[in-house]
Design a protein around this motif. Structure first.
Motif, short mmCIF file in Angstrom:
data_model
loop_
_atom_site.label_atom_id
_atom_site.label_comp_id
_atom_site.label_asym_id
_atom_site.label_seq_id
_atom_site.Cartn_x
_atom_site.Cartn_y
_atom_site.Cartn_z
N GLY A 295 0.81 -1.19 0.00
CA GLY A 295 0.00 0.00 0.00
C GLY A 295 0.85 1.25 0.00
N GLN A 296 1.91 1.25 0.82
CA GLN A 296 2.78 2.44 0.90
C GLN A 296 3.46 2.69 -0.44
OE1 GLN A 296 2.94 4.57 3.45
NE2 GLN A 296 4.32 5.86 2.29
N ALA A 297 3.92 1.64 -1.10
CA ALA A 297 4.57 1.81 -2.41
C ALA A 297 3.60 2.40 -3.42
CB ALA A 297 5.11 0.48 -2.90
N LEU A 298 2.36 1.93 -3.41
CA LEU A 298 1.34 2.47 -4.31
C LEU A 298 1.07 3.93 -3.99
CD1 LEU A 298 -0.73 1.91 -6.55
CD2 LEU A 298 -2.33 1.22 -4.77
N ASP A 299 1.03 4.26 -2.70
CA ASP A 299 0.80 5.64 -2.29
C ASP A 299 1.91 6.55 -2.80
OD1 ASP A 299 -0.28 7.89 -1.04
OD2 ASP A 299 0.51 7.37 0.93
N HIS B 88 -6.15 2.89 1.10
CA HIS B 88 -6.23 2.86 2.56
C HIS B 88 -6.35 1.43 3.08
CE1 HIS B 88 -6.15 7.08 2.55
NE2 HIS B 88 -7.42 7.36 2.67
N HIS B 89 -7.08 0.58 2.36
CA HIS B 89 -7.18 -0.83 2.76
C HIS B 89 -5.82 -1.51 2.70
CE1 HIS B 89 -11.40 -1.68 3.52
NE2 HIS B 89 -11.71 -0.91 2.51
N LEU B 90 -5.02 -1.16 1.70
CA LEU B 90 -3.71 -1.77 1.54
C LEU B 90 -2.68 -1.20 2.51
CD1 LEU B 90 -3.37 -1.90 -2.34
CD2 LEU B 90 -3.86 -3.80 -0.79
N ILE C 49 -3.38 -2.32 10.69
CA ILE C 49 -4.22 -2.46 11.89
C ILE C 49 -5.00 -3.77 11.86
CG2 ILE C 49 -6.09 -1.41 13.21
CD1 ILE C 49 -4.90 1.31 12.46
N ARG C 50 -5.42 -4.19 10.67
CA ARG C 50 -6.12 -5.48 10.54
C ARG C 50 -5.25 -6.62 11.05
NH1 ARG C 50 -7.43 -5.06 5.47
NH2 ARG C 50 -5.49 -5.91 4.71
N SER C 51 -3.96 -6.58 10.73
CA SER C 51 -3.08 -7.66 11.16
C SER C 51 -2.89 -7.66 12.68
CB SER C 51 -1.72 -7.57 10.46
OG SER C 51 -1.03 -6.41 10.84
N VAL C 52 -2.86 -6.50 13.29
CA VAL C 52 -2.75 -6.43 14.75
C VAL C 52 -4.01 -7.00 15.40
CG1 VAL C 52 -2.59 -4.87 16.72
CG2 VAL C 52 -1.18 -4.46 14.70
N PHE C 53 -5.17 -6.59 14.94
CA PHE C 53 -6.43 -7.10 15.48
C PHE C 53 -6.50 -8.62 15.33
CE2 PHE C 53 -9.81 -3.66 16.06
CZ PHE C 53 -8.90 -2.63 16.24
N GLU C 54 -6.14 -9.11 14.14
CA GLU C 54 -6.19 -10.55 13.88
C GLU C 54 -5.20 -11.30 14.77
OE1 GLU C 54 -5.69 -13.73 10.21
OE2 GLU C 54 -5.40 -11.60 9.83
N VAL D 185 -8.86 1.94 8.00
CA VAL D 185 -9.31 2.85 6.94
C VAL D 185 -9.82 4.15 7.56
CG1 VAL D 185 -11.03 3.21 5.13
CG2 VAL D 185 -9.76 1.06 5.24
N CYS D 186 -10.61 4.04 8.62
CA CYS D 186 -11.12 5.24 9.30
C CYS D 186 -9.97 6.08 9.86
CB CYS D 186 -12.07 4.85 10.43
SG CYS D 186 -13.64 4.18 9.86
N PHE D 187 -8.99 5.42 10.45
CA PHE D 187 -7.82 6.14 10.96
C PHE D 187 -7.12 6.89 9.84
CE2 PHE D 187 -3.34 6.58 11.67
CZ PHE D 187 -3.29 7.14 12.94
#
Length: 78
Positions: A1-5, A22-24, A30-35, A60-62
């Motif tokens: 995601g950062q590279a795309l950004d 934002h999803h990437l 954050i998804r990986s931390v929650f999981e 994404v909200c963040f």
């Protein structure tokens, strides 16, 4: 995601493109931390999927909030 950004961040304009980025980016982080926490505490797979989804949405909200703050205060570092 950062590279795309870094490659396309300034040229993205469509809402779907920005949300995908934002999803990437922050969503994936954050998804990986929650999981990971859900797995560590031993939740069943169905609950892990739910927690993973919430984590992605939270990320994404963040990122949206962070982008808005950057837009409102472009000269501030942070």
């Amino acid at each position: 995601g950062q590279a795309l950004d870094l490659d396309e961040g300034e040229s993205l304009s469509a809402e779907d493109d920005i949300l995908y980025l934002h999803h990437l980016k922050t969503g994936a982080l954050i998804r990986s931390v929650f999981e990971g926490v859900a797995k560590i505490i031993g939740l069943p797979e169905e609950r892990i999927r739910n927690v993973r989804e919430v984590g992605g949405l939270f990320g994404v909200c963040f990122q949206i909030a962070d982008d808005l703050l950057d837009h409102e205060n472009p000269n501030e570092v942070g």
